[in-house]
Design an enzyme around this catalytic site. Structure first.
Site, PDB file in Angstrom:
ATOM      1  N   GLU A 162      -9.310 -18.241 -25.826  1.00  0.00           N
ATOM      2  CA  GLU A 162      -9.838 -19.437 -26.476  1.00  0.00           C
ATOM      3  C   GLU A 162      -9.484 -20.694 -25.676  1.00  0.00           C
ATOM      4  O   GLU A 162     -10.303 -21.592 -25.508  1.00  0.00           O
ATOM      5  CB  GLU A 162      -9.265 -19.518 -27.903  1.00  0.00           C
ATOM      6  CG  GLU A 162     -10.109 -20.368 -28.826  1.00  0.00           C
ATOM      7  CD  GLU A 162      -9.785 -20.098 -30.296  1.00  0.00           C
ATOM      8  OE1 GLU A 162      -9.940 -18.942 -30.726  1.00  0.00           O
ATOM      9  OE2 GLU A 162      -9.374 -21.039 -30.979  1.00  0.00           O
ATOM     10  N   GLU A 213     -11.728 -20.791 -22.762  1.00  0.00           N
ATOM     11  CA  GLU A 213     -13.075 -21.186 -23.212  1.00  0.00           C
ATOM     12  C   GLU A 213     -13.121 -22.686 -23.449  1.00  0.00           C
ATOM     13  O   GLU A 213     -14.060 -23.383 -23.044  1.00  0.00           O
ATOM     14  CB  GLU A 213     -13.432 -20.434 -24.501  1.00  0.00           C
ATOM     15  CG  GLU A 213     -14.820 -20.766 -25.025  1.00  0.00           C
ATOM     16  CD  GLU A 213     -15.101 -20.156 -26.398  1.00  0.00           C
ATOM     17  OE1 GLU A 213     -14.219 -19.437 -26.934  1.00  0.00           O
ATOM     18  OE2 GLU A 213     -16.198 -20.415 -26.934  1.00  0.00           O
ATOM     19  N   CYS A 242     -11.109 -17.615 -35.784  1.00  0.00           N
ATOM     20  CA  CYS A 242     -10.336 -16.435 -36.156  1.00  0.00           C
ATOM     21  C   CYS A 242     -10.330 -16.192 -37.659  1.00  0.00           C
ATOM     22  O   CYS A 242      -9.892 -15.152 -38.121  1.00  0.00           O
ATOM     23  CB  CYS A 242      -8.920 -16.515 -35.609  1.00  0.00           C
ATOM     24  SG  CYS A 242      -8.171 -18.094 -35.886  1.00  0.00           S
ATOM     25  N   SER A 282     -15.926 -21.239 -31.312  1.00  0.00           N
ATOM     26  CA  SER A 282     -15.443 -20.414 -30.205  1.00  0.00           C
ATOM     27  C   SER A 282     -16.077 -19.043 -30.327  1.00  0.00           C
ATOM     28  O   SER A 282     -16.228 -18.514 -31.432  1.00  0.00           O
ATOM     29  CB  SER A 282     -13.922 -20.286 -30.288  1.00  0.00           C
ATOM     30  OG  SER A 282     -13.516 -19.153 -29.556  1.00  0.00           O
ATOM     31  N   LYS A 341     -11.087 -10.403 -44.222  1.00  0.00           N
ATOM     32  CA  LYS A 341     -11.004  -9.453 -43.111  1.00  0.00           C
ATOM     33  C   LYS A 341     -11.657  -8.134 -43.485  1.00  0.00           C
ATOM     34  O   LYS A 341     -12.133  -7.402 -42.635  1.00  0.00           O
ATOM     35  CB  LYS A 341      -9.532  -9.208 -42.737  1.00  0.00           C
ATOM     36  CG  LYS A 341      -8.822 -10.428 -42.186  1.00  0.00           C
ATOM     37  CD  LYS A 341      -9.179 -10.687 -40.736  1.00  0.00           C
ATOM     38  CE  LYS A 341      -8.520 -11.975 -40.250  1.00  0.00           C
ATOM     39  NZ  LYS A 341      -9.056 -12.414 -38.954  1.00  0.00           N
ATOM     40  N   GLU A 357     -15.122  -8.892 -42.754  1.00  0.00           N
ATOM     41  CA  GLU A 357     -15.321  -9.014 -41.311  1.00  0.00           C
ATOM     42  C   GLU A 357     -15.454  -7.639 -40.664  1.00  0.00           C
ATOM     43  O   GLU A 357     -16.311  -7.413 -39.808  1.00  0.00           O
ATOM     44  CB  GLU A 357     -14.148  -9.772 -40.687  1.00  0.00           C
ATOM     45  CG  GLU A 357     -14.309 -10.025 -39.189  1.00  0.00           C
ATOM     46  CD  GLU A 357     -13.093 -10.699 -38.577  1.00  0.00           C
ATOM     47  OE1 GLU A 357     -13.263 -11.687 -37.860  1.00  0.00           O
ATOM     48  OE2 GLU A 357     -11.952 -10.235 -38.817  1.00  0.00           O
ATOM     49  N   GLU A 375     -21.765  -6.313 -35.862  1.00  0.00           N
ATOM     50  CA  GLU A 375     -21.453  -6.610 -34.465  1.00  0.00           C
ATOM     51  C   GLU A 375     -20.069  -6.123 -34.058  1.00  0.00           C
ATOM     52  O   GLU A 375     -19.773  -6.022 -32.884  1.00  0.00           O
ATOM     53  CB  GLU A 375     -21.666  -8.091 -34.121  1.00  0.00           C
ATOM     54  CG  GLU A 375     -21.128  -9.184 -35.008  1.00  0.00           C
ATOM     55  CD  GLU A 375     -21.936  -9.484 -36.273  1.00  0.00           C
ATOM     56  OE1 GLU A 375     -22.371  -8.547 -36.974  1.00  0.00           O
ATOM     57  OE2 GLU A 375     -22.091 -10.669 -36.590  1.00  0.00           O
ATOM     58  N   CYS A 397      -3.207 -18.388 -43.503  1.00  0.00           N
ATOM     59  CA  CYS A 397      -3.140 -16.998 -43.975  1.00  0.00           C
ATOM     60  C   CYS A 397      -1.921 -16.714 -44.848  1.00  0.00           C
ATOM     61  O   CYS A 397      -1.937 -15.758 -45.624  1.00  0.00           O
ATOM     62  CB  CYS A 397      -3.156 -16.036 -42.803  1.00  0.00           C
ATOM     63  SG  CYS A 397      -4.610 -16.261 -41.773  1.00  0.00           S
TER      64      CYS A 397
HETATM   65  S1  SF4 Z   1      -6.246 -15.185 -45.071  1.00  0.00           S
HETATM   66 FE1  SF4 Z   1      -7.579 -16.903 -45.498  1.00  0.00          FE
HETATM   67  S2  SF4 Z   1      -7.242 -18.269 -43.799  1.00  0.00           S
HETATM   68 FE2  SF4 Z   1      -6.468 -16.297 -43.152  1.00  0.00          FE
HETATM   69  S3  SF4 Z   1      -8.154 -15.359 -42.142  1.00  0.00           S
HETATM   70 FE3  SF4 Z   1      -8.230 -14.694 -44.230  1.00  0.00          FE
HETATM   71  S4  SF4 Z   1      -9.609 -16.103 -45.202  1.00  0.00           S
HETATM   72 FE4  SF4 Z   1      -8.998 -17.034 -43.287  1.00  0.00          FE
END
Ligand code: SF4
Ligand SMILES: Cc1cc2nc3c(=O)[nH]c(=O)nc-3n(C[C@H](O)[C@H](O)[C@H](O)COP(=O)(O)O)c2cc1C
Ligand code: SF4
Ligand code: SF4
Ligand code: SF4
Ligand code: SF4
Ligand code: SF4
Ligand code: SF4
Ligand code: SF4
Ligand code: FES
Ligand code: FES
Ligand code: FES
Ligand code: FES
Lengths: 670, 170, 632
Positions: free
Chosen positions: A282, A285, A302, A322, A361, A364, A369, A506
């Site tokens: 990053e 970049e 992220c 990014s 996550k 995600e 992809e 997080c």
């Molecule tokens: S815990 Fe919250 S801030 Fe951390 S990656 Fe997940 S959604 Fe984003």
């Protein structure tokens, strides 16, 4: 000067000084009395609906303490027989309309409703059961809904709109029909939700909970055929202890490594490793962008909730994100490429599990992809809560476990990688890296305190290697939305903007252990800083395993190979599932489908007058029997709007003429 | 005899044009959501989801909020109503003058119930309201815009028969 | 001398012009065009009158205009005259004859006998209880016993004419307030008058204004609460339909007093005619420059927007109303902050009821002393009530505070109706006052002097003014259940006690009327009622239990009959009203014995039969089986 006498009020016969309390409830809690509440949340606006916080105020009768301001001389009682009875009856009324299957409830033992019923001594429900079974909504990969357990406290509605600026959930209907739900009663997976899970974090009951993959994890761990590798995100280490009712903030990484091996993991790695890698990619970049190759400011990428938010709500900003994958997905991609050989297993037997503080996550990991040869790079995402449950389910007594080290090479991380767990951490890690690379006079472990702190938005100018970097750090998407407006209006200058969806980053993720008191986050944040300080290497540039990875596989930062593995691209996403508005009627079947976009971006780009003109033109030409024109909401090409899909083709920057031409063409072909 | 609702714009295009006109007239002010939905409902006779989604986009509001508002107020309908909307007053004055048997009679005649409010042929919708402000004439039935006072179950059913007969004419 | 800016409408000139036009009429016929009379066919009568007057060759004036020199009979419309039950009403002036229940068919006779012949049509006159024909309002007890102030012009003037309002003295007090009176002076004056809010709470209006006046804010609002959702009440409707400008004038005066820059009328959409007339009045006042950027040449602006409600009773509550105007779900918020500090868009806001506002210009006009001369010390002035239910004369009335229930029900209302007959006190059971928030008054309260404080003292409330008379055949449990159905359906669902408590109360009342309850049910009912009353967030929940608690207190025996004896004494609740055999009619034929599936009927042949209620399952088979209709 005269000293002003401290102003006081009386709570249950004891004088309490008046401080900066937002309301009487906070004053009472400060005085050491934990009044029961459901709908009060210090991060949210006051709602005043659960009526559990009632107190007697002399001269004013029974009042909800969350809704009134403490005043000097007030005489307050919090535990009279009348109040006890009111609270108890209120709870009983709630329970009469509650699907109270605690034994099978995700929130059991962490549930406020359960807890308060016990505390207030509700030992029976004298009223008719009104709870009608409501089907669970499991359409979202991140958050599950069970509305039979909802007590309509509205916390989720307020967090989603006030803290996240999304508004995916709202009340619908009224009176005893009231429900909390996404638009049109759709599933959460079919709504404008960005999967941050904050709604489930504040939900006092089991109505909104992080989606659980515990069963799949048991299966994976128990399958001898598989090679199970686990990555652990930085914010998990400072929160795991809470699942054992130990204080927040202690570093449980070593214990967790050991526990995971006992559960059946073949290797335990640290997401901090790919966090370091992210910093390298990053930062490079960023340098390239500054040198003119890309749009600024650059946004971090992220946090998958933030990425989803940008895709759904700020598509014009996507070029500014990014292109780096998040550390979780960098790990996943590397694991697929390198670990089968490393572990000597068949690629199809490699199971990649993440332990994350995060519900997004989970989402995600499902994005197409992020897959290799049709297989998800990360097979399973477990939250801190779930890992706690797995450990509990295994019967393992963590007190007897000796901490262990993670496996190499992907277990190697620096303090900078750990910082990712806090809002501002990515920025600080980038600054440290830049300082090191640019040969700044400062120590490579310098603590950039200007980007630390509990506020949701921090803006700072930092001198690094003779250059001034304008950085902004923001957590909570509503804060991000406000900051973006400022940046777009040119009122805030920033080159690098770090966005984390969860307040505080997080450490405040929705996958973290339930914290009704609301004090854990600060302890976890402090734990992150302590863990950073405890490391010998605290700068991503120092991570030897990262250096080796480049030497052996990736050549150099931002190389072609690195791009292939570690970078991705974004595209606009529609907020709601299919919803087409018919604009023409015709007799013929199988008419040519023409979908004109009226989503926000196309709308702003003049979509609506174009659509009117288009329909008029279609009718004027007598085409409506052959062409079925509809309005739709987002064709996921927002940057090029107005867009119109004609059959298979999307006409961008559409005008009536270009669309008619496309229609003619399609009709000729047909 | 009762008049039908003011004719809604006939074609989808005209309806859509009308919605846009309504939005423009209210300057796309999110605070005007309630009057906007009221007018949109006149154009469609109910509030289709897609139209609510369009209104949400145009006002830059979350669709969940538009749906939340639409479902809060009793006047908004999520399903098309019949050509004749029969509102039986069950306000206090009408109730003590026995409005409930009228409701029962109307529902029985039209095959409707508490849950099923509109006839399958989309001709009638029967609902209750609390006080039409014509309590002096209790019990009161409103058919579209027309107030009918001092009703009995028999006279109410006769009104319905009248409409049915009128509708049956070519 | 008052300035006469050319842009500003000249109220005095308009009044004079209208007066002259009136003077030119040879006769005036006023038809009531309120909701009630319209639905009874008032317009058909009007059309027939116009046609037949012309056919008879009499000169006719269609519209009263200053510039129009025409002379003749004028046929005009008015708002509700309060006597809807007798509608369509036709008043003939100057004789002041009031014709009731006029139909098209009556028109030729009116034209021939009254307009040509100059004599009343006797059969169209109202007859009092003694059968005596009454020529006009002065002789009709329904009117003569009232004290109409707010309603004085309703039913007299043409509600769609700004000139007519000006001619009746309108807008003079607004002009005085804007030009000659200070804001504090106005607040003080209203405070001195003792005017209390007519919307239900009875809060002193002057104090409310003053609380808003002292707020430092460039923007403030005045809202007229015209949501009148109380089932069984239509006072506000009538004022808006009959004299809409009086409400606007009240708002203008309030605006001056508090410093409001804009006003809103939040009007129930169920009142299409009121919506139409208020919108028309606003448009006319704007066109005349009375509302706009420069009110009465003061350089200050004031405009009014009319918003229609969308069907939610709770939006009558101030904070919910504000949320609704702002485009949200109408869910109440905790108070404080009060709207006077933080209201619409967080700006200081005064919310007043229609009647409160309509009273304001009248108080300025008559003066504080004259106003206080009516009513009681704590509750000065008059109050309108919607008198409905089992009473001979249903309709809209206005009486001074301090008058008694007896005067209202028997003198004005003409007595209690039961089985189609007008009866005396023996048929009187109760009056439900204050609607779903209120309570009951019984025979023992007939001589209580009604005002805000006395009613609160007996567990009832003035409320907005709904007054439902109930005869002895009314089941009070059913009445309580009816109100509970209403509040349960109208609860916004925000707070727990109201959302869950009202539905539980309703469920328990359902058990009571369904015969499934015992005394424990009543105890639980009282318990929840108390929680809902004390712990709810807004007035809706706080008052929702009132009808239940009030009837439980006053008609305890009736509740006990339902739960212990399992009988509905008035035979209203179906499940608790098994058939009875009328011994007078029963021929003892025995058919019902055969019909009864559980063998509950017995009796000797040719003797009256009996039902054993311990066995009877209320199936109704015996009713249909009896050829002599002895079972009911
Ligand atoms: S815990 Fe919250 S801030 Fe951390 S990656 Fe997940 S959604 Fe984003
Ligand atoms: C549930 C509920 C409904 C109400 N409905 C009305 C109403 O329809 N009209 C009204 O004027 N006031 C209504 N009120 C009272 C208003 O909140 C407010 O007190 C009143 O408009 C103030 O005006 P006033 O001071 O002139 O009486 C209602 C209150 C509650 C709690
Ligand atoms: S939400 Fe709480 S009270 Fe309800 S079932 Fe779950 S644990 Fe039990
Ligand atoms: S507490 Fe009682 S009900 Fe709950 S699981 Fe244990 S035994 Fe069962
Ligand atoms: S997960 Fe986040 S965006 Fe989705 S509904 Fe919950 S709070 Fe809103
Ligand atoms: S889902 Fe949870 S947070 Fe949301 S309203 Fe229901 S109980 Fe409250
Ligand atoms: S008392 Fe009833 S109407 Fe008022 S806020 Fe509570 S639920 Fe809503
Ligand atoms: S059928 Fe009628 S008349 Fe014969 S015994 Fe029964 S009640 Fe009497
Ligand atoms: S109602 Fe039915 S059970 Fe009762 S007496 Fe008549 S026939 Fe017998
Ligand atoms: S915490 Fe005060 S009402 Fe819920
Ligand atoms: S708004 Fe996304 S393509 Fe139109
Ligand atoms: S109660 Fe039916 S019209 Fe008022
Ligand atoms: S409508 Fe005519 S008297 Fe009420």
């Amino acid at each position: 000067m005269t000293t002003t006498a401290t102003q006081t009020l009386t709570i249950d016969g004891r004088a309490v000084s008046i401080a900066q309390d937002r309301n009487l409830l906070e004053a009472i809690r400060r005085s050491g009395i934990d009044l029961p509440t459901f709908c009060y949340h210090s991060e949210l606006s006051v709602y005043g609906a659960c009526r559990l916080c009632v107190v007697e105020v002399e001269g004013r009768g029974v009042q909800a303490s969350c809704s009134i301001t403490p005043e000097p001389g007030m005489v307050v009682r919090t535990a009279t027989p009348q109040l006890r009875k009111l609270r108890k009856t209120t709870l009983e009324l709630l329970l009469a309309n509650h699907d109270g299957h605690c034994t099978t409830c995700d929130k059991a033992a962490r549930c406020r409703l359960e807890d308060l019923s016990r505390r207030l001594g509700v030992d029976r429900v004298r009223f008719q059961r009104t709870a009608a079974p409501k089907p669970a909504d499991r359409s979202s990969p991140a958050v599950h809904r069970e509305m039979g357990k909802c007590i309509l406290c509205g916390d989720c509605v307020r967090v989603c709109s006030e803290v996240q600026g999304v508004g995916a959930l709202d009340f619908a209907f009224r009176g005893s029909d009231t429900v909390v739900q996404p638009a049109f009663g759709r599933g959460l997976g079919d709504a404008d939700c960005v999967h941050c899970g904050q709604c489930s974090r504040v939900c006092p009951t089991g109505a909104l909970v992080p989606a659980s993959d515990v069963e799949a994890a048991w299966e994976a761990f128990g399958d001898p055929q598989r090679t199970v590798v686990v990555q652990i995100a930085p914010a998990v280490r400072v929160a795991l202890a809470e699942t054992l009712d130990l204080p927040a903030g202690g570093d449980a990484f070593g214990i967790l490594c050991a526990a995971l091996r006992r559960l059946g993991a073949d290797a335990v790695y640290d997401t901090g490793f790919t966090a370091d890698l992210t910093i390298v990619e990053e930062a490079n970049e960023f340098v390239k962008r500054v040198q003119g190759s890309g749009p600024l400011p650059m946004f971090t990428s992220c946090c998958p909730s933030w990425v989803a938010y940008a895709e759904k709500f700020q598509p014009d900003l996507l070029p500014n994100l990014s292109t780096c994958k998040s550390p979780q997905q960098m790990f996943g991609a590397l694991a697929r490429k390198l670990l089968p050989a490393h572990h000597g297993c068949d690629p199809k037997d490699l199971t990649v599990i993440s332990v994350m503080p995060c519900t997004a996550k989970k989402f995600e990991a499902t994005r197409p992809e992020f897959s290799t040869d049709g297989r998800r790079d990360v097979d399973l995402v477990l939250t801190t809560q779930e890992i706690g449950r797995l450990i509990a389910g295994s019967g393992l007594d963590l007190k007897t476990v000796t901490p262990e080290q993670p496996d190499l090479p992907f277990g190697m991380k620096t303090g900078a990688g750990i910082l990712f767990g806090n809002s501002g951490g990515v920025t600080e890690a980038v600054l440290r890296y830049a300082a090191a690379v640019l040969g700044d006079g400062r120590l490579k472990h310098h603590e950039f305190t200007e980007v630390r702190g509990p506020e949701g938005t921090r803006i700072a100018s930092v001198d690094v290697g003779g250059q001034t970097l304008h950085v902004a750090v923001v957590s909570g998407l509503a804060n991000a939305k406000r900051l973006l407006a400022e940046v777009k209006a040119g009122r805030v200058k920033a080159d690098l903007i770090e966005v984390m969806a969860c307040p505080g980053g997080c450490v405040g993720g929705a996958g973290q252990p339930v914290d009704h008191v609301g004090t854990a986050r600060a302890c976890r944040a402090a734990g992150i800083f302590a863990a950073d300080r405890a490391e010998v290497m605290r700068n991503s540039a120092e991570n030897p395993a990262v250096g080796e990875l480049y030497r052996e596989h990736l050549e150099k930062p931002n190389s072609h190979q690195a791009h292939d593995l570690l970078h991705t691209h974004y595209h606009p996403r529609r907020r709601l599932g299919d919803l087409d508005l018919l604009l023409t009627t015709g007799e013929q079947r199988d008419r040519l489908l023409v979908q004109a976009c009226l989503g926000t971006s196309c709308h702003l780009r003049g979509g609506q007058p174009m659509v009117h003109a288009l329909v008029a033109a279609v009718e004027a030409r007598g085409l409506h029997d052959r062409v079925d024109v509809r309005a739709t909401f987002c064709l996921e090409r927002c940057g090029e709007g107005p867009n119109v899909r004609v059959g298979e083709r999307v006409v961008s920057s559409a005008t009536v003429e270009t669309v008619l031409a496309a229609i003619d063409e399609a009709l000729v072909q047909a | 005899m009762s008049t039908a609702c003011a004719p809604a714009p006939a074609t989808p295009r005209a309806q859509f044009a009308r919605v846009t006109e309504i939005l423009d007239h209210h300057e796309r002010d999110p605070a005007r959501l309630v009057p906007i939905l009221q007018e949109v409902q006149e154009a469609y006779r109910y509030l289709p989801q897609e139209v609510m989604a369009y209104v949400a986009t145009a006002l830059d509001l979350p669709p969940s909020k538009v749906f939340g508002v639409a479902t809060f107020y009793a006047h908004f309908a999520l399903a098309p109503k019949g050509k004749y909307v029969i509102k039986l007053c069950d306000g206090t004055a009408c109730h003590v003058k026995e409005s409930v048997p009228i409701l029962d009679a109307l529902r029985k005649r039209l095959g409707l119930s508490e849950a099923k409010k509109t006839t399958d042929d989309q001709l009638f919708t029967v609902e209750t309201v609390s006080c039409l402000g014509a309590c002096g004439l209790a019990p009161v039935v409103l058919i579209n815009e027309d107030v009918h006072g001092q009703m009995t179950p028999q006279s109410a059913v006769r009104l319905v028969e009248g409409i049915v007969a009128q509708e049956a004419k070519p | 001398m008052s300035c006469t800016c050319s842009s500003t409408y000249d109220i005095d000139q308009a009044a004079i012009g209208y007066g002259q036009a009136l003077d030119r009429t040879t006769r005036r016929i006023v038809l009531c065009a309120g909701t009630g009379c319209l639905s009874a066919g008032a317009l058909k009568v009007r059309d027939a009158l116009v046609r037949q007057i012309a056919d008879a060759g009499l000169p006719i004036v269609v519209e009263l205009k200053a510039e129009d020199e025409a002379r003749g009979i004028q046929v005009g419309l008015s708002g509700c005259q309060g006597f809807c039950q007798q509608g369509p009403l036709v008043t003939v002036l100057p004789e002041n004859l009031l014709y009731c229940k006029v139909t098209e068919a009556d028109v030729p006779e009116i034209v021939a006998t009254t307009l040509v012949g100059g004599k009343p049509v006797d059969r169209l006159l109202y007859r009092d209880n003694g059968g005596q024909a009454c020529r006009g309002p002065a002789e009709i007890p329904f009117y003569s016993q009232q004290s109409r102030i707010v309603l004085a012009q309703c039913g007299v003037i043409d509600p769609e004419s700004l000139e007519a309002y000006c001619h009746a003295g309108g807008y003079r007090q607004a002009r005085r307030a804007w030009r000659d009176l200070g804001d504090k002076e106005l607040c003080d004056l209203i405070a001195a008058s003792g005017l209390r809010g007519r919307g239900g709470g009875g809060f002193p209006t002057g104090r409310k204004w003053e609380a808003c006046r002292i707020q430092q804010s460039a923007v403030k609002y005045i809202i007229c609460n015209a949501d009148e959702g109380d089932p069984g009440a239509f006072m506000n409707r009538s004022v808006m339909e009959g004299n809409p400008h009086s409400v606007l004038e009240g708002m203008m005066i309030a605006a001056k007093a508090i410093g409001a820059t804009a006003g809103w009328v939040y009007l129930r959409a169920e009142y299409p005619l009121a919506v139409k007339r208020v919108k028309r009045a606003v448009a006319d006042a704007e066109a005349a420059g009375l509302l706009g950027d420069d009110v009465f040449g003061t350089g200050r602006g004031f405009r009014i927007t009319v918003m229609e409600g969308a069907g939610a009773f709770v939006c009558g509550e101030e904070t919910a109303l504000i949320a609704s105007i702002e485009g949200h779900r109408g869910m109440p918020k905790p108070k404080p902050p009060f709207p006077a500090e933080k209201g619409l868009w967080n700006k200081p806001t005064v919310i007043n009821n229609v009647e409160t506002l309509a009273m304001v210009p009248l108080i300025l006009d008559m003066g504080v002393e004259a106003f206080r001369a009516r009513g009681t010390k704590g509750s000065p002035g008059t109050k309108t009530f919607a008198l409905t239910g089992h009473v001979a004369n249903t309709g809209l009335i206005e009486v001074p505070f301090g008058c008694t229930l007896r005067q209202i029900v028997f003198d004005i209302g003409g007595g209690v109706v039961m089985d189609g007959k007008v009866c005396g006190e023996e048929a009187f059971k109760a009056v439900q006052i204050g609607g779903p928030s209120g309570g009951c008054l019984t025979r023992e309260h007939l001589d209580l002097k009604l005002d805000y404080d006395s009613l609160r003292g007996v567990g009832a409330m003035v409320g907005s003014g709904g007054m439902v008379v109930m005869n002895t055949k009314t089941c009070m449990v059913d009445v309580a259940r009816f109100f509970m159905t209403f509040t349960t359906a109208e609860s916004c669902g925000k707070c727990v006690p109201c959302r869950e408590g009202t539905r539980q109360m309703l469920a328990m009342l359902d058990e009571v009327v369904g015969g499934r309850a015992d005394e424990g049910t009543l105890a639980r009912l009282a318990d929840v009622a108390q929680t809902v009353q004390i712990a709810s967030l807004c007035g809706l929940g706080k008052t929702a239990p009132s009808p239940v608690l009030s009837t439980m207190r006053l008609f305890k025996d009736e509740y006990l009959a339902h739960v212990v004896a399992k009988r509905c004494p008035t035979r209203t609740c179906k499940a608790l009203s098994p058939p009875e055999i009328d011994a007078e009619i029963c021929k003892g034929c025995g058919l019902c014995i055969k019909a009864c599936p559980v063998g509950a009927i017995s009796g000797e042949r040719k003797q009256a039969h009996r039902i054993d209620y311990a066995k009877c399952i209320s199936c109704g088979a015996c009713i249909t089986s009896c050829k002599f209709k002895a079972v009911a």
